[in-house]
Design a protein around this motif. Structure first.
Motif, PDB file in Angstrom:
ATOM      1  N   SER A 134       0.825  -1.200   0.000  1.00 25.72           N
ATOM      2  CA  SER A 134       0.000   0.000   0.000  1.00 25.72           C
ATOM      3  C   SER A 134       0.869   1.264   0.000  1.00 25.72           C
ATOM      4  O   SER A 134       0.515   2.260  -0.623  1.00 25.72           O
ATOM      5  N   GLU A 166      -5.472  -0.189  -0.229  1.00 27.54           N
ATOM      6  CA  GLU A 166      -5.739   0.339   1.111  1.00 27.54           C
ATOM      7  C   GLU A 166      -5.607  -0.811   2.094  1.00 27.54           C
ATOM      8  O   GLU A 166      -6.102  -1.910   1.838  1.00 27.54           O
ATOM      9  N   ARG A 175      -6.906  -6.251   6.605  1.00 25.28           N
ATOM     10  CA  ARG A 175      -7.763  -6.438   5.439  1.00 25.28           C
ATOM     11  C   ARG A 175      -7.185  -5.594   4.302  1.00 25.28           C
ATOM     12  O   ARG A 175      -6.715  -4.477   4.527  1.00 25.28           O
ATOM     13  N   LYS A 209      -7.884  -3.729   0.664  1.00 20.02           N
ATOM     14  CA  LYS A 209      -8.873  -3.285  -0.318  1.00 20.02           C
ATOM     15  C   LYS A 209      -8.111  -2.867  -1.558  1.00 20.02           C
ATOM     16  O   LYS A 209      -7.245  -1.991  -1.491  1.00 20.02           O
ATOM     17  N   HIS A 210      -8.426  -3.501  -2.687  1.00 20.56           N
ATOM     18  CA  HIS A 210      -7.735  -3.157  -3.931  1.00 20.56           C
ATOM     19  C   HIS A 210      -8.725  -2.484  -4.871  1.00 20.56           C
ATOM     20  O   HIS A 210      -9.732  -3.068  -5.245  1.00 20.56           O
ATOM     21  N   TYR A 211      -8.426  -1.226  -5.221  1.00 17.70           N
ATOM     22  CA  TYR A 211      -9.292  -0.456  -6.114  1.00 17.70           C
ATOM     23  C   TYR A 211      -8.774  -0.621  -7.543  1.00 17.70           C
ATOM     24  O   TYR A 211      -7.800   0.018  -7.927  1.00 17.70           O
ATOM     25  N   ASP A 228     -18.140   0.597  -7.356  1.00 19.83           N
ATOM     26  CA  ASP A 228     -18.176  -0.312  -6.200  1.00 19.83           C
ATOM     27  C   ASP A 228     -17.788  -1.732  -6.593  1.00 19.83           C
ATOM     28  O   ASP A 228     -17.159  -2.453  -5.823  1.00 19.83           O
ATOM     29  N   ILE A 260     -13.935  -2.831  -6.580  1.00 23.33           N
ATOM     30  CA  ILE A 260     -13.127  -2.934  -5.360  1.00 23.33           C
ATOM     31  C   ILE A 260     -13.054  -4.405  -4.966  1.00 23.33           C
ATOM     32  O   ILE A 260     -14.091  -5.071  -4.845  1.00 23.33           O
ATOM     33  N   TYR A 261     -11.859  -4.905  -4.791  1.00 19.94           N
ATOM     34  CA  TYR A 261     -11.675  -6.294  -4.367  1.00 19.94           C
ATOM     35  C   TYR A 261     -11.155  -6.295  -2.942  1.00 19.94           C
ATOM     36  O   TYR A 261     -10.231  -5.558  -2.620  1.00 19.94           O
ATOM     37  N   GLU A 262     -11.775  -7.109  -2.087  1.00 17.26           N
ATOM     38  CA  GLU A 262     -11.345  -7.157  -0.694  1.00 17.26           C
ATOM     39  C   GLU A 262     -10.708  -8.500  -0.384  1.00 17.26           C
ATOM     40  O   GLU A 262     -11.187  -9.547  -0.853  1.00 17.26           O
ATOM     41  N   TYR A 263      -9.637  -8.471   0.379  1.00 12.24           N
ATOM     42  CA  TYR A 263      -8.950  -9.707   0.770  1.00 12.24           C
ATOM     43  C   TYR A 263      -8.842  -9.735   2.287  1.00 12.24           C
ATOM     44  O   TYR A 263      -8.523  -8.719   2.905  1.00 12.24           O
ATOM     45  N   LYS A 264      -9.105 -10.899   2.856  1.00  9.32           N
ATOM     46  CA  LYS A 264      -9.086 -11.035   4.310  1.00  9.32           C
ATOM     47  C   LYS A 264      -8.594 -12.432   4.646  1.00  9.32           C
ATOM     48  O   LYS A 264      -8.898 -13.393   3.928  1.00  9.32           O
TER      49      LYS A 264
END
Lengths: 114, 393
Positions: A49, A58, A67, A69-71, A104, A107-111
């Motif tokens: 990031s 992010e 977590r 967040k990939h925009y 929206d 946006i890909y979220e990884y956790k």
């Protein structure tokens, strides 16, 4: 006049273009597409990031609870994140079709899943 | 022959097509251009200021986005300036890879320009054939770097990717194809009356004017001046790779076409030599994030001419000042000189002749200075004037 012979010859050849999106050509090996995170390897250092030239990544939280967040709409596909990652947790995929009607959905979220 | 009144013709700045905005005010006497006033700055993006807000690593990707066509030239210039400040040098293999990518980029940029020139003179068949064959070099670049346009090959202290041995046969195969096609296009360009009528003795720039007005790149070399940063101030591995500087004494648009064709062939030979003689070894050296205070200037021969980057560091992770002098800016005074005395119908090809990042013709407004009457012309009406004049020839 040399070009006329060439132009007539090409009347009987296949077109040089593909009928996208019905026909697709796969990108070559090593193509820089969308980065994906392997959260089992991620240690949450936040280097990706901080290095990202366009602020597309992010990081929320730190360590294994982090977590990501990939925009994709901001991403340059330069691959600097994958190069900077000390744990080789980021891989560049082969996909290149990211167009969408809403931001929206980009946006890909990884956790990390325990 | 005078028509009794001088007319001012504003040219540009906006055109929604592929060319960038730029404005020229032409004073014409009948059909002959008497004076040209360029007005630049319509495409100001604040990139130099943006450099000051990003770290040195992030700036590589910003430098790449100054121009889409010479993206590798800009990053090479940027990383050389930073390497100069840091006092490091890229390893030999990295320097060879930089040459290979730079020359592939030159081939793709020159074929793009040849296509645009063919389009400007209304020879769209040639334009389409050229651009189809240009895909071969774009595919090699994608294979080597992972992207067609923004290669992101350079990094501070070396290159990011290797050219692996499996890709080399494919690269060589495409180079053979490109060589065959370029030789064929040179034959076409030399023999086609459409090309000769529209380009020979058009936009003449005498060698003494070219030197005096600081023209750069193929524009300067087409006036017979042997000047090339790759030879005069070698960077990367250019001091180890033999090559000829292509020049032509015609000084007109046609010689600019020939010089660029010659450079494509020369680049193909340089890539072949570099692939054969590429040393093995490291790709990059690790460099610190913080750059010590100082100033550096770096020069690169971009496809369009000499490119200059200047950087000033204050000892932090970001540059304090950054300056880019692109080749198009250097060629504008020479461009104004070559336009004077030419016909209005020849404006597009002369503008395109320097391979600018602009040359747009959305609309034209003719202002008669005596009656102050304005007459607007759209793109199609302008094309009609062009066609009418060349039917008379």
């Amino acid at each position: 006049m040399a070009i006329i012979v060439e132009a007539i010859k090409h009347l009987f050849k296949r077109p040089a273009t593909l009928r996208y999106p019905f026909e697709k050509e796969a990108p070559p090996k090593g193509f820089r597409g969308r980065p994906i995170w392997d959260m089992h390897r991620c240690v949450g250092c936040g280097l990706c990031s901080r290095m990202c030239p366009s602020g597309a990544i992010e990081m929320i939280g730190r360590g294994h609870e982090a977590r990501i967040k990939h925009y994709v709409d901001r991403c340059l596909f330069c691959g600097q994140c994958s190069e900077s990652c000390p744990r080789n947790a980021i891989r560049l995929m082969n996909d290149f079709e990211h167009a969408s009607y809403s931001r929206d959905s980009m946006i890909y979220e990884y956790k990390r899943e325990s | 022959m005078s028509y009794g009144s001088t007319i001012k013709v504003p040219f540009g700045p906006q055109h929604p097509a592929l060319k960038e905005p730029e404005h020229f005010l032409f004073k014409i006497d009948g059909d002959i251009i008497v004076n040209v006033k360029p007005r630049i700055g319509y495409n100001h993006r604040g990139i130099e200021k943006a450099f000051e807000r990003r770290t040195y690593i992030q700036n590589i990707y910003l430098a790449e986005r100054i121009c889409g066509i010479c993206s590798d030239a800009h990053t090479t210039c940027y990383v050389q300036a930073i390497e100069d400040l840091l006092g490091v040098e890229a390893p030999p293999r990295a320097r060879y890879i930089r040459v290979i990518v730079a020359e592939l980029e030159r081939i793709h940029s020159h074929s793009l320009w040849l296509g645009i020139a063919a389009h400007e003179i209304g020879f769209d068949t040639l334009f389409m054939h050229l651009w189809r064959d240009r895909e071969a070099v774009m595919d090699i670049l994608e294979l080597i770097s992972g992207n067609r346009v923004h290669y992101a090959m350079n990094t501070i202290g070396g290159v990011r990717r290797d050219i692996v041995s499996e890709t080399i046969p494919k690269v060589i195969g495409s180079l053979d194809f490109l060589e065959k096609r370029t030789k064929y296009y040179m034959k076409v360009l030399r023999s086609e009356p459409t090309v000769l009528k529209r380009t020979v003795d058009i936009g003449v720039l005498k060698p003494e004017d070219a030197v005096e007005l600081c023209a750069v790149g193929p524009t300067l070399r087409a006036s017979g001046v042997k000047n090339d940063v790759r030879r005069d101030d070698p960077y990367a591995a250019y001091d180890e790779i033999p090559f000829n500087i292509v020049t032509d004494d015609g000084c007109d648009v046609f010689s600019r076409i020939l010089v660029r064709c010659g450079e494509i062939l020369e680049s193909i030979n340089m890539i072949r030599y570099a692939l054969d003689h590429m040393p093995s070894g490291m790709l990059r050296v690790r460099v610190p994030m913080v750059v010590k205070p100082g100033e550096a200037v770096s020069r690169v021969e971009a496809p369009r001419g000499e490119l200059i980057h200047y950087v000033k560091s204050n000892g932090s992770t970001r540059p304090e000042r950054y300056k880019v002098r692109s080749p198009t800016l250097a060629n504008i005074p020479a461009l104004c000189k070559m336009l004077i005395g030419q016909h209005v119908a020849d404006i597009p090809i002369i503008l395109a002749g320097i391979d600018p990042c602009f040359a747009c013709m959305d609309r034209l407004v003719f202002v008669d200075v005596k009656t102050n009457k304005k007459k607007a012309l759209d793109f199609e009406s302008f094309r009609k004037i062009v066609r009418k004049r060349h039917e008379l020839l």
